[in-house]
Design a protein around this motif. Structure first.
Motif, PDB file in Angstrom:
ATOM      1  N   ALA A 192      16.763  -3.209  11.421  1.00  0.00           N
ATOM      2  CA  ALA A 192      15.497  -3.656  12.389  1.00  0.00           C
ATOM      3  C   ALA A 192      14.903  -4.790  11.749  1.00  0.00           C
ATOM      4  CB  ALA A 192      14.865  -2.473  12.625  1.00  0.00           C
ATOM      5  N   LEU A 193      15.159  -5.165  10.390  1.00  0.00           N
ATOM      6  CA  LEU A 193      14.413  -6.005   9.717  1.00  0.00           C
ATOM      7  C   LEU A 193      15.137  -7.169   9.328  1.00  0.00           C
ATOM      8  CD1 LEU A 193      12.962  -3.611   7.055  1.00  0.00           C
ATOM      9  CD2 LEU A 193      11.840  -4.226   9.059  1.00  0.00           C
ATOM     10  N   GLU A 194      14.320  -8.513   9.465  1.00  0.00           N
ATOM     11  CA  GLU A 194      15.035  -9.719   8.913  1.00  0.00           C
ATOM     12  C   GLU A 194      14.588 -10.229   7.819  1.00  0.00           C
ATOM     13  OE1 GLU A 194      15.052 -12.117  12.472  1.00  0.00           O
ATOM     14  OE2 GLU A 194      12.717 -12.284  12.469  1.00  0.00           O
ATOM     15  N   GLY A 195      13.271  -9.874   7.363  1.00  0.00           N
ATOM     16  CA  GLY A 195      12.900 -10.403   6.259  1.00  0.00           C
ATOM     17  C   GLY A 195      11.845  -9.633   5.421  1.00  0.00           C
ATOM     18  N   VAL A 196      11.274 -10.173   4.133  1.00  0.00           N
ATOM     19  CA  VAL A 196      10.155  -9.227   3.667  1.00  0.00           C
ATOM     20  C   VAL A 196       9.412 -10.444   2.977  1.00  0.00           C
ATOM     21  CG1 VAL A 196      11.434  -8.646   1.739  1.00  0.00           C
ATOM     22  CG2 VAL A 196       9.489  -7.786   2.079  1.00  0.00           C
ATOM     23  N   THR A 197       8.083 -10.474   2.955  1.00  0.00           N
ATOM     24  CA  THR A 197       7.283 -11.552   2.267  1.00  0.00           C
ATOM     25  C   THR A 197       6.343 -10.890   1.329  1.00  0.00           C
ATOM     26  OG1 THR A 197       5.522 -11.433   4.072  1.00  0.00           O
ATOM     27  CG2 THR A 197       7.199 -12.775   4.336  1.00  0.00           C
ATOM     28  N   LEU A 198       5.965 -11.621   0.240  1.00  0.00           N
ATOM     29  CA  LEU A 198       4.830 -11.065  -0.836  1.00  0.00           C
ATOM     30  C   LEU A 198       3.743 -12.061  -0.765  1.00  0.00           C
ATOM     31  CD1 LEU A 198       3.762  -9.185  -2.678  1.00  0.00           C
ATOM     32  CD2 LEU A 198       5.321 -10.273  -4.580  1.00  0.00           C
ATOM     33  N   THR A 199       2.535 -11.906  -0.355  1.00  0.00           N
ATOM     34  CA  THR A 199       1.324 -12.815  -0.343  1.00  0.00           C
ATOM     35  C   THR A 199       0.165 -12.312  -1.169  1.00  0.00           C
ATOM     36  OG1 THR A 199       0.776 -12.013   1.882  1.00  0.00           O
ATOM     37  CG2 THR A 199       1.967 -13.881   1.686  1.00  0.00           C
ATOM     38  N   ARG A 200      -0.468 -12.975  -1.618  1.00  0.00           N
ATOM     39  CA  ARG A 200      -1.825 -12.905  -2.419  1.00  0.00           C
ATOM     40  C   ARG A 200      -2.894 -12.505  -1.364  1.00  0.00           C
ATOM     41  NH1 ARG A 200      -2.413 -15.970  -7.963  1.00  0.00           N
ATOM     42  NH2 ARG A 200      -0.310 -15.073  -8.804  1.00  0.00           N
TER      43      ARG A 200
ATOM     44  N   ARG B 266      -9.744 -10.181  -2.560  1.00  0.00           N
ATOM     45  CA  ARG B 266     -10.538  -9.098  -3.591  1.00  0.00           C
ATOM     46  C   ARG B 266      -9.404  -8.464  -4.420  1.00  0.00           C
ATOM     47  NH1 ARG B 266     -14.465  -5.892   0.805  1.00  0.00           N
ATOM     48  NH2 ARG B 266     -15.361  -7.547   1.264  1.00  0.00           N
ATOM     49  N   GLY B 267      -8.457  -9.221  -5.093  1.00  0.00           N
ATOM     50  CA  GLY B 267      -7.601  -9.022  -6.132  1.00  0.00           C
ATOM     51  C   GLY B 267      -6.508  -8.233  -5.760  1.00  0.00           C
ATOM     52  N   THR B 268      -5.791  -8.377  -4.333  1.00  0.00           N
ATOM     53  CA  THR B 268      -4.836  -7.715  -4.030  1.00  0.00           C
ATOM     54  C   THR B 268      -3.500  -8.579  -3.622  1.00  0.00           C
ATOM     55  OG1 THR B 268      -5.442  -7.929  -1.589  1.00  0.00           O
ATOM     56  CG2 THR B 268      -6.656  -5.883  -2.916  1.00  0.00           C
ATOM     57  N   VAL B 269      -2.397  -7.829  -3.613  1.00  0.00           N
ATOM     58  CA  VAL B 269      -1.453  -8.658  -2.765  1.00  0.00           C
ATOM     59  C   VAL B 269      -0.769  -7.868  -1.613  1.00  0.00           C
ATOM     60  CG1 VAL B 269      -0.562  -9.562  -5.072  1.00  0.00           C
ATOM     61  CG2 VAL B 269       0.255  -7.392  -4.463  1.00  0.00           C
ATOM     62  N   ALA B 270      -0.060  -8.490  -0.860  1.00  0.00           N
ATOM     63  CA  ALA B 270       0.336  -7.863   0.450  1.00  0.00           C
ATOM     64  C   ALA B 270       1.895  -7.945   0.462  1.00  0.00           C
ATOM     65  CB  ALA B 270      -0.402  -8.279   1.577  1.00  0.00           C
ATOM     66  N   LEU B 271       2.690  -6.808   0.504  1.00  0.00           N
ATOM     67  CA  LEU B 271       4.033  -6.774   0.882  1.00  0.00           C
ATOM     68  C   LEU B 271       4.051  -6.641   2.375  1.00  0.00           C
ATOM     69  CD1 LEU B 271       6.652  -6.938  -0.960  1.00  0.00           C
ATOM     70  CD2 LEU B 271       6.381  -4.440  -0.859  1.00  0.00           C
ATOM     71  N   ARG B 272       5.023  -7.390   3.056  1.00  0.00           N
ATOM     72  CA  ARG B 272       5.078  -7.085   4.511  1.00  0.00           C
ATOM     73  C   ARG B 272       6.594  -7.116   4.916  1.00  0.00           C
ATOM     74  NH1 ARG B 272       5.677  -9.040   9.507  1.00  0.00           N
ATOM     75  NH2 ARG B 272       4.359  -8.139  11.108  1.00  0.00           N
ATOM     76  N   LEU B 273       6.940  -6.399   5.850  1.00  0.00           N
ATOM     77  CA  LEU B 273       8.102  -6.030   6.252  1.00  0.00           C
ATOM     78  C   LEU B 273       8.197  -7.012   7.508  1.00  0.00           C
ATOM     79  CD1 LEU B 273       9.213  -2.371   5.976  1.00  0.00           C
ATOM     80  CD2 LEU B 273       9.802  -4.204   4.429  1.00  0.00           C
ATOM     81  N   GLN B 274       9.209  -7.884   7.948  1.00  0.00           N
ATOM     82  CA  GLN B 274       9.241  -8.802   9.194  1.00  0.00           C
ATOM     83  C   GLN B 274      10.280  -7.950   9.943  1.00  0.00           C
ATOM     84  OE1 GLN B 274      10.191 -12.314   7.123  1.00  0.00           O
ATOM     85  NE2 GLN B 274       8.274 -13.001   7.343  1.00  0.00           N
TER      86      GLN B 274
ATOM     87  N   ARG C  23       2.455  -3.945   6.763  1.00  0.00           N
ATOM     88  CA  ARG C  23       1.830  -4.693   5.678  1.00  0.00           C
ATOM     89  C   ARG C  23       1.392  -3.569   4.638  1.00  0.00           C
ATOM     90  NH1 ARG C  23      -3.364  -6.662   5.060  1.00  0.00           N
ATOM     91  NH2 ARG C  23      -3.366  -8.684   3.683  1.00  0.00           N
ATOM     92  N   LEU C  24       1.936  -3.686   3.253  1.00  0.00           N
ATOM     93  CA  LEU C  24       1.375  -2.816   2.359  1.00  0.00           C
ATOM     94  C   LEU C  24       0.707  -3.599   1.386  1.00  0.00           C
ATOM     95  CD1 LEU C  24       1.727   0.038   1.385  1.00  0.00           C
ATOM     96  CD2 LEU C  24       3.648  -0.452  -0.002  1.00  0.00           C
ATOM     97  N   VAL C  25      -0.893  -3.114   1.270  1.00  0.00           N
ATOM     98  CA  VAL C  25      -1.668  -3.762   0.192  1.00  0.00           C
ATOM     99  C   VAL C  25      -1.641  -3.072  -1.158  1.00  0.00           C
ATOM    100  CG1 VAL C  25      -4.000  -4.587  -0.019  1.00  0.00           C
ATOM    101  CG2 VAL C  25      -3.046  -4.405   2.221  1.00  0.00           C
ATOM    102  N   LEU C  26      -1.602  -3.725  -2.191  1.00  0.00           N
ATOM    103  CA  LEU C  26      -1.422  -3.265  -3.360  1.00  0.00           C
ATOM    104  C   LEU C  26      -2.597  -3.916  -4.333  1.00  0.00           C
ATOM    105  CD1 LEU C  26       1.899  -3.714  -2.879  1.00  0.00           C
ATOM    106  CD2 LEU C  26       1.843  -1.830  -4.146  1.00  0.00           C
ATOM    107  N   PRO C  27      -2.988  -3.520  -5.584  1.00  0.00           N
ATOM    108  CA  PRO C  27      -4.010  -4.059  -6.464  1.00  0.00           C
ATOM    109  C   PRO C  27      -2.910  -5.212  -6.836  1.00  0.00           C
ATOM    110  CG  PRO C  27      -3.921  -1.680  -6.937  1.00  0.00           C
ATOM    111  CD  PRO C  27      -2.782  -2.121  -5.727  1.00  0.00           C
ATOM    112  N   ALA C  28      -3.723  -6.277  -7.438  1.00  0.00           N
ATOM    113  CA  ALA C  28      -3.042  -7.466  -7.888  1.00  0.00           C
ATOM    114  C   ALA C  28      -2.244  -7.186  -9.115  1.00  0.00           C
ATOM    115  CB  ALA C  28      -4.019  -8.486  -8.219  1.00  0.00           C
ATOM    116  N   GLU C  29      -2.508  -6.152  -9.979  1.00  0.00           N
ATOM    117  CA  GLU C  29      -1.880  -6.040 -11.255  1.00  0.00           C
ATOM    118  C   GLU C  29      -0.471  -5.385 -10.853  1.00  0.00           C
ATOM    119  OE1 GLU C  29      -5.039  -2.651 -10.743  1.00  0.00           O
ATOM    120  OE2 GLU C  29      -4.982  -4.955 -10.276  1.00  0.00           O
ATOM    121  N   ARG C  30      -0.206  -5.030  -9.502  1.00  0.00           N
ATOM    122  CA  ARG C  30       1.052  -4.680  -9.342  1.00  0.00           C
ATOM    123  C   ARG C  30       1.842  -5.453  -8.585  1.00  0.00           C
ATOM    124  NH1 ARG C  30       1.058   1.433  -6.669  1.00  0.00           N
ATOM    125  NH2 ARG C  30       2.951   1.597  -8.134  1.00  0.00           N
TER     126      ARG C  30
END
Length: 290
Positions: A45-53, A56-64, A88-95
């Motif tokens: 069901a997915l065609e991509g995944v992205t990682l963006t900053r 407030r010191g977080t990164v976001a992993l998102r399924l497309q 969209r999954l938000v994580l601390p920037a250190e991860r």
């Protein structure tokens, strides 16, 4: 992969053919996430995944998700704010390094792209119900019922009476977020294809949101469940109504109905949900229909 990645408000569990998303419960977790509970998302069901900053010191992993794979996102039609995006999954920037690793691993496993003919991600299970501004909507899996309220429903809806729509009679659902002006849920039928729709407060096939009625976490899963049932019945989709048709000059309406809409608009204005400019512009528009 068999690994688990925990972020803010959700945990992703990576399996050989899917990603299981478990949403946390808590006062800070978006209510939509809590209502969904968990979702199993097949890799097909997915065609991509992205990682963006993020902020407030977080990164976001998102399924497309692929177009047409998820009834929830099809019903939402791009209206969900970033913070309520269930993919969209938000994580601390250190991860960030760890998140980048999982993004790369997923990219290798994703081999499908483009629209799909049938939903690959499950919709919320009926029975479902919610209170709208002008009535109560319920769905038992085979039919949708609207029961009008004494205080909110227009005279047009009272004249039409309570409504029941079999899934087999429907061709789709139009959901307009309650977080914008004139939010509503409208049931679409084949015979209405191409026609300019009536105002939602005058349409017996629609319920109106506002003043806390029809919140996203209740009305959007409801819309998704109805869409999934319609698709399972094989009813052809209704073509989208063009902006020109929506803007077409409406028929003159009963002054009492106009007064009801202005009253509703005034309540939204007093509650701070409509700005002074929006109130003045919409009131003038309604008065012009007399």
């Amino acid at each position: 992969m068999g690994d688990v990645l925990a972020g803010f408000h959700a945990v992703w569990e990576f399996e050989s053919d899917s990603v299981l998303i478990r949403y946390e419960r808590g006062i800070r977790t978006p209510k939509l996430f809590q209502a969904l509970g968990e979702r199993r998302v097949p890799l097909a069901a997915l065609e991509g995944v992205t990682l963006t900053r993020g902020r407030r010191g977080t990164v976001a992993l998102r399924l497309q998700p692929r177009a047409g794979a998820d009834p929830l996102m099809e019903a939402a039609a791009g209206q969900l704010p970033e913070g309520s995006d269930p993919y969209r999954l938000v994580l601390p920037a250190e991860r960030e390094t760890l998140a980048e690793y999982y993004a790369d691993e997923l990219k290798v496993l994703l081999t499908e792209s483009g629209p799909v003919d049938g939903y690959l991600i499950g919709a919320p299970e009926p029975p479902l119900q919610f209170k709208a501004y002008d009535g109560k909507a319920s769905f038992d899996g085979t039919s949708v019922r609207f029961r009008w309220s004494w205080t909110g429903a227009s005279s047009a809806k009272w004249k039409a009476g309570d409504q029941k729509f079999a899934v087999s009679e429907l061709s789709g659902v139009e959901w307009r977020s309650p977080e914008v002006f004139e939010g509503h849920l409208r049931l679409l039928r084949p015979e209405s294809a191409g026609a300019a729709p009536a105002q939602a407060d005058q349409d017996p096939a629609a319920v109106v949101f506002g003043l806390g009625y029809g919140p996203v976490h209740e009305s959007l899963p409801f819309a998704a469940a109805v869409l999934a049932a319609v698709r399972e019945c094989g009813t052809a989709p209704v073509p989208a109504v063009t902006a020109a048709a929506r803007a077409a000059d409406p028929a003159r309406r009963d002054p009492a109905d106009i007064a009801e809409r202005i009253r509703h608009l005034g309540e939204l204005h007093q509650a701070g949900l409509v700005t002074d400019e929006e109130f003045a512009a919409k009131k003038a528009e309604l008065l012009a229909e007399l």
